[in-house]
Write an enzyme that holds these catalytic residues in place. Sequence first.
Site, PDB file in Angstrom:
ATOM      1  CD  GLU A 148      -3.217  -0.946   2.032  1.00 21.54           C
ATOM      2  OE1 GLU A 148      -4.235  -1.173   1.835  1.00 21.54           O
ATOM      3  OE2 GLU A 148      -2.907  -0.575   3.204  1.00 21.54           O
ATOM      4  CD  GLU A 165      -3.838  -5.577   2.194  1.00 20.98           C
ATOM      5  OE1 GLU A 165      -4.681  -5.005   2.966  1.00 20.98           O
ATOM      6  OE2 GLU A 165      -2.659  -5.299   2.188  1.00 20.98           O
TER       7      GLU A 165
END
Length: 358
Positions: free
Chosen positions: A181, A290
């Site tokens: 991320e 995710e």
Amino acid sequence: MILTVRLFLSSCVVVFLNGALGCATQNMPSATTVTTPTMPATGFAKGADISWLLQMEASGYKFYNASNQAQDCFQILKDNGINSIRLRAFVNPSNDPIDGHCSTAETVAMALRAKQWGMRVMIDLHYSDSWADPSKQVKPAAWQGHDFATLQTDVYDYTRQVMNALKTAGVTPEWVQVGNETPGGFLYPEGSTANWPQLVQLMNKGYEAIKSVSSQSKVILHVDQGNNRERFRYWFSTATTNGAKYDVIGLSYYPYWLKGSPDYTLSINDLGANMNEMAATYGKEVMVVEVGGEDTKAQNTYDMLVAVQRSTRAVPGNKGLGVFYWEPEGARSWSKYALSAWGNDGKPTKALSAFLVE
């Protein structure tokens, strides 16, 4: 040699607690009946990040199937449609059960188990000693104070070390993330998006190290808020302009964390449109690496997961590779995490069975 390691791990899994090396017995395929690993699945990846599993097992946590029988978590996941496993890797982690572990040795041990169960493997390199995400990208302690040239070497050498450890153990990860991320970059401040040329140089060192060991492994760059089309347009256009090397665009999608729109029906169309646009614009494959929903709203999370899979499968040209749930086994009773797919009874909720839907 690889066979010897595999047979050992079929009855014993390496665990690390309080700095000690130990052994945890598992209900894995019998070494007397399994002489070679099950062939990994192909096609659409139905995945789960289960990086907490070793610590959960070492703490005595028991997993139960729908028949209330204690069972290896891998078996339960497989029976619910999971065919791929994602594992995070920290550089020099602590022994904290929640925020630590995930060392290279532990990651390799888990990857071996995944291979034995016929699972495909994704490795998520955080380039930190603990969690890296949009709110924090902290350099490993051992890399603090290094100049930029040395930091590039750090990234290359560490990445190659992890890849070689997997290769020596007989595991070839199908996918490897360079950073976790990273909308603002990683390895701050040198790798911040405030300095895109440096950020891309660091990412490319990771790419080059991965490919030097396993040319077939696909390299993922990962950004959160997968429904946020402006975020992805900016990030990947700028990365491309600066010469970033990668194979797959990875997205996170958590409706629970979206301000003003926790109802997935308000953002699912944007997720699909974003994946379609990214694939068309950059000619890359895309993957939801995710996803997660509330454990107490299993039906809603089930519906969301079905919708996310359908959106990913619908990306033209078969460029939607798969969907990974983040820590479905990480039951709230153990982790305090609200977005698992496991109940207080030690069994998966209905949400996990969404991966059985074709």
